[in-house]
Design a protein around this motif. Structure first.
Motif, PDB file in Angstrom:
ATOM      1  N   SER A 171      -9.166 -23.786 -15.934  1.00  0.00           N
ATOM      2  CA  SER A 171     -10.224 -23.184 -16.740  1.00  0.00           C
ATOM      3  C   SER A 171     -10.108 -23.590 -18.195  1.00  0.00           C
ATOM      4  N   THR A 175     -12.980 -26.385 -19.480  1.00  0.00           N
ATOM      5  CA  THR A 175     -13.911 -25.828 -20.454  1.00  0.00           C
ATOM      6  C   THR A 175     -13.747 -26.487 -21.814  1.00  0.00           C
ATOM      7  N   LEU A 203     -23.449 -23.603 -19.944  1.00  0.00           N
ATOM      8  CA  LEU A 203     -22.576 -24.023 -18.844  1.00  0.00           C
ATOM      9  C   LEU A 203     -21.096 -23.824 -19.142  1.00  0.00           C
ATOM     10  N   LEU A 207     -18.769 -21.334 -16.815  1.00  0.00           N
ATOM     11  CA  LEU A 207     -17.608 -21.805 -16.057  1.00  0.00           C
ATOM     12  C   LEU A 207     -16.338 -21.092 -16.497  1.00  0.00           C
ATOM     13  N   ILE A 210     -16.310 -17.643 -15.001  1.00  0.00           N
ATOM     14  CA  ILE A 210     -16.015 -17.651 -13.558  1.00  0.00           C
ATOM     15  C   ILE A 210     -14.529 -17.866 -13.312  1.00  0.00           C
ATOM     16  N   PHE A 211     -13.952 -18.891 -13.950  1.00  0.00           N
ATOM     17  CA  PHE A 211     -12.529 -19.172 -13.769  1.00  0.00           C
ATOM     18  C   PHE A 211     -11.673 -18.008 -14.258  1.00  0.00           C
TER      19      PHE A 211
END
Length: 341
Positions: A171, A175, A203, A207, A210-211
């Motif tokens: 992550s 990122t 985006l 991400l 989410i991670f």
């Protein structure tokens, strides 16, 4: 002459307007004051952790001098790494706070600092958060390796216990790459702001959310599971063999929960009221998140008072990581791991 008079009148009018308090000016002053407070707190934490590091090293040297035979000594490198990671996170957080002050002061006027300073702050943010979550991962990993908790470990638990670190690293790195190479920043009247983006602007944040959610849920699950098993076992038998480990698990679980809550609040702010904040205001929220996470991780250690104020503790009360081996290996290993965690 008419042009000169018009310019003078315009200057007078604009000066009167600037003297009136508006929302932008209030936000600018609030963010500047808040960031300066973060710098002060960051300096305090770095100084304390550096001094604590010095005193632990001094304690280890004292133990080494008293025990000439090195084969009778045991060096807990895991405790060293956790201490170093907290120090690294505090240093990188402080540098980010200082860069935030530079961005506030120069972001509205300089067209050259915005892009490098924003991307540098992104790197500092990634390293700080990754270091703190690595500390939490190491602690739960070591807990499952203690002799008193081996019965709670199976192949599934061991898989999640070892693989959650991959999500932490993934992550952060993924990122960070998106932030570094898919967007640019420029100077505006409200400070440094996004100039261009080659991908959907939300985006990277999506991400990262989410991670972060995945490995936070996994960490909390790995920490809550032994608490649940211990509660079930205590209904049928009274045992004190896990008391120290349970206390450690409770502290680490609370730290992980605080980190998850603050990260979630930042995510909701990003989705909900992002349009009501300027760039510097939005960045301050991340800075506060770093500080809260750092304090939560430090306070999850049993000797958090010593780490937060090492200059108030006498040297003989400092717990070093270089220790003499005990005769009772099993009992010693359990006690040593519990104290260091």
């Amino acid at each position: 002459m008419e042009t000169s008079s018009a310019q003078q009148n315009q200057n007078v009018t604009s000066s009167r307007m600037t003297q009136e308090p508006d929302e932008d000016n209030i936000e600018y002053v609030s963010v500047l004051v808040g960031t300066c407070l973060l710098v002060v707190m960051g300096i305090y934490l770095v100084v304390c952790l550096l001094f604590y590091e010095y005193r632990v090293g001094l304690k280890n040297r004292q133990v080494g001098r008293l025990n000439r035979q090195r084969n009778n000594l045991n060096h807990d490198r895991v405790a060293d790494w956790m201490r170093w990671l907290c120090l690294i996170a505090s240093i990188f957080a402080l540098v980010r706070f200082i860069l935030a002050v530079v961005e506030i002061e120069l972001g509205q006027s300089s067209s050259t600092i915005c892009d490098p300073i924003r991307k540098s702050k992104g790197v500092l943010l990634c390293v700080s958060f990754s270091s703190l979550y690595l500390v939490l991962w190491i602690r739960q990993r070591m807990l499952y390796r203690t002799p008193t908790m081996l019965h709670l470990s199976n192949k599934i638990i061991q898989f999640f216990s070892s693989s959650v670190v991959a999500l932490v690293v993934m992550s952060g790195v993924f990122t960070l790459l998106l932030y570094m190479f898919t967007r640019g920043y420029q100077s505006t009247v409200s400070g440094c702001d996004l100039q261009w983006s080659s991908i959907w602007i939300g985006l990277p944040s999506l991400l990262l959310a989410i991670f972060t959610l995945l490995f936070q849920v996994m960490l909390l699950g790995l920490l809550i599971y032994p608490l649940y098993k211990h509660r079930v076992a205590m209904k049928s038998v009274v045992s004190n063999c896990l008391n120290k480990e349970i206390e450690v698990i409770k502290r680490v679980t609370l730290a992980t929960f605080v980190a998850a809550v603050t990260d979630g609040i930042v995510g909701l702010i990003n989705l909900g009221i992002f349009g009501l904040l300027s760039g510097i205001g939005y960045q301050l929220i991340y800075d506060v998140d770093i500080l809260v996470n750092l304090l939560a991780v430090i306070c999850s250690f049993a000797d958090w008072r010593t780490r937060m104020a090492p200059f108030l503790v006498r040297q003989h009360k400092i717990v070093g990581t270089l220790k003499r081996n005990q005769i009772d290996d099993q009992r010693s290993s359990v006690t040593t791991v519990s104290n260091n965690l």
